[in-house]
Scaffold this motif. Structure first.
Motif, mmCIF file in Angstrom:
data_model
loop_
_atom_site.group_PDB
_atom_site.id
_atom_site.type_symbol
_atom_site.label_atom_id
_atom_site.label_comp_id
_atom_site.label_asym_id
_atom_site.label_seq_id
_atom_site.Cartn_x
_atom_site.Cartn_y
_atom_site.Cartn_z
ATOM 1 N N ALA A 160 0.832 -1.203 0.000
ATOM 2 C CA ALA A 160 0.000 0.000 0.000
ATOM 3 C C ALA A 160 0.869 1.258 0.000
ATOM 4 C CB ALA A 160 -0.928 -0.002 1.198
ATOM 5 N N LEU A 161 1.941 1.248 0.762
ATOM 6 C CA LEU A 161 2.842 2.395 0.814
ATOM 7 C C LEU A 161 3.531 2.600 -0.529
ATOM 8 C CD1 LEU A 161 3.999 4.611 2.597
ATOM 9 C CD2 LEU A 161 5.805 3.032 3.264
ATOM 10 N N ASN A 162 3.959 1.515 -1.160
ATOM 11 C CA ASN A 162 4.585 1.615 -2.478
ATOM 12 C C ASN A 162 3.605 2.160 -3.509
ATOM 13 O OD1 ASN A 162 7.048 0.696 -1.588
ATOM 14 N ND2 ASN A 162 6.677 -1.422 -2.172
ATOM 15 N N SER A 163 2.354 1.717 -3.460
ATOM 16 C CA SER A 163 1.340 2.217 -4.388
ATOM 17 C C SER A 163 1.102 3.703 -4.158
ATOM 18 C CB SER A 163 0.032 1.458 -4.215
ATOM 19 O OG SER A 163 0.185 0.131 -4.627
ATOM 20 N N TYR A 164 1.037 4.110 -2.904
ATOM 21 C CA TYR A 164 0.828 5.520 -2.581
ATOM 22 C C TYR A 164 1.967 6.371 -3.149
ATOM 23 C CZ TYR A 164 0.358 9.778 0.123
ATOM 24 O OH TYR A 164 0.250 11.088 0.497
ATOM 25 N N ALA A 165 3.188 5.938 -2.959
ATOM 26 C CA ALA A 165 4.338 6.689 -3.465
ATOM 27 C C ALA A 165 4.328 6.731 -4.988
ATOM 28 C CB ALA A 165 5.630 6.059 -2.960
ATOM 29 N N TYR A 197 1.707 6.482 -7.119
ATOM 30 C CA TYR A 197 0.648 7.320 -7.670
ATOM 31 C C TYR A 197 0.821 8.791 -7.320
ATOM 32 C CZ TYR A 197 -1.634 3.097 -9.203
ATOM 33 O OH TYR A 197 -1.908 1.930 -9.840
ATOM 34 N N SER A 198 1.378 9.119 -6.178
ATOM 35 C CA SER A 198 1.633 10.523 -5.878
ATOM 36 C C SER A 198 2.760 11.053 -6.763
ATOM 37 C CB SER A 198 1.955 10.726 -4.404
ATOM 38 O OG SER A 198 3.141 10.065 -4.048
ATOM 39 N N GLY A 199 3.697 10.198 -7.103
ATOM 40 C CA GLY A 199 4.747 10.587 -8.048
ATOM 41 C C GLY A 199 4.187 10.891 -9.425
ATOM 42 N N MET A 200 3.170 10.130 -9.818
ATOM 43 C CA MET A 200 2.533 10.398 -11.110
ATOM 44 C C MET A 200 1.822 11.747 -11.089
ATOM 45 S SD MET A 200 1.151 6.965 -12.951
ATOM 46 C CE MET A 200 -0.164 6.675 -11.830
ATOM 47 N N GLY A 201 1.278 12.127 -9.953
ATOM 48 C CA GLY A 201 0.637 13.433 -9.841
ATOM 49 C C GLY A 201 1.633 14.567 -10.053
ATOM 50 N N MET A 254 -2.153 12.897 -19.377
ATOM 51 C CA MET A 254 -3.142 11.825 -19.234
ATOM 52 C C MET A 254 -2.695 10.565 -19.969
ATOM 53 S SD MET A 254 -5.425 12.720 -17.175
ATOM 54 C CE MET A 254 -6.565 11.390 -17.438
ATOM 55 N N TYR A 255 -2.109 10.743 -21.147
ATOM 56 C CA TYR A 255 -1.580 9.607 -21.891
ATOM 57 C C TYR A 255 -0.497 8.897 -21.079
ATOM 58 C CZ TYR A 255 1.172 6.990 -25.259
ATOM 59 O OH TYR A 255 1.877 6.001 -25.893
ATOM 60 N N LEU A 256 0.397 9.663 -20.478
ATOM 61 C CA LEU A 256 1.470 9.071 -19.677
ATOM 62 C C LEU A 256 0.928 8.334 -18.457
ATOM 63 C CD1 LEU A 256 4.121 11.940 -19.800
ATOM 64 C CD2 LEU A 256 4.259 9.719 -20.922
ATOM 65 N N VAL A 257 -0.090 8.890 -17.817
ATOM 66 C CA VAL A 257 -0.684 8.248 -16.640
ATOM 67 C C VAL A 257 -1.370 6.940 -17.033
ATOM 68 C CG1 VAL A 257 -2.535 8.447 -14.942
ATOM 69 C CG2 VAL A 257 -0.915 10.306 -15.244
ATOM 70 N N ILE A 258 -2.159 6.986 -18.096
ATOM 71 C CA ILE A 258 -2.861 5.776 -18.537
ATOM 72 C C ILE A 258 -1.868 4.690 -18.936
ATOM 73 C CG2 ILE A 258 -4.364 4.842 -20.350
ATOM 74 C CD1 ILE A 258 -5.858 7.554 -20.199
#
Length: 80
Positions: free
Chosen positions: A16-21, A23-27, A68-72
């Motif tokens: 969960a911590l890895n996922s949080y890091a 996805y926040s990096g993608m932001g 958005m393309y990069l995130v997807i």
């Protein structure tokens, strides 16, 4: 000694911590891409000395599409 239940709980917490890091990096990546595109558009409009910021608006929108393309693409890559 740890039981298998405790080990599973720790692994889920780390995941969960890895996922949080991730996805926040993608932001932050999205903010950077949109900001760079908007800045380039702003510089073009300033150089042209135009009254309407057409290039700023267009390149900002293009930056949103690119981010958005990069995130997807990253999310689909992460699923596999």
């Amino acid at each position: 000694m740890e039981s298998s239940e405790e080990k599973e709980r720790k692994d889920k917490g780390k995941k969960a911590l890895n996922s949080y890091a991730y996805y926040s990096g993608m932001g932050f990546q999205m903010i950077a891409v949109i900001g760079i595109f908007a800045f380039i558009g702003y510089q073009i409009d300033a150089g042209r000395d135009s009254d309407t910021p057409i290039f700023t608006a267009f390149l900002s929108l293009l930056g949103v599409c690119a981010s958005m393309y990069l995130v997807i693409r990253s999310v689909n890559k992460n699923k596999n």
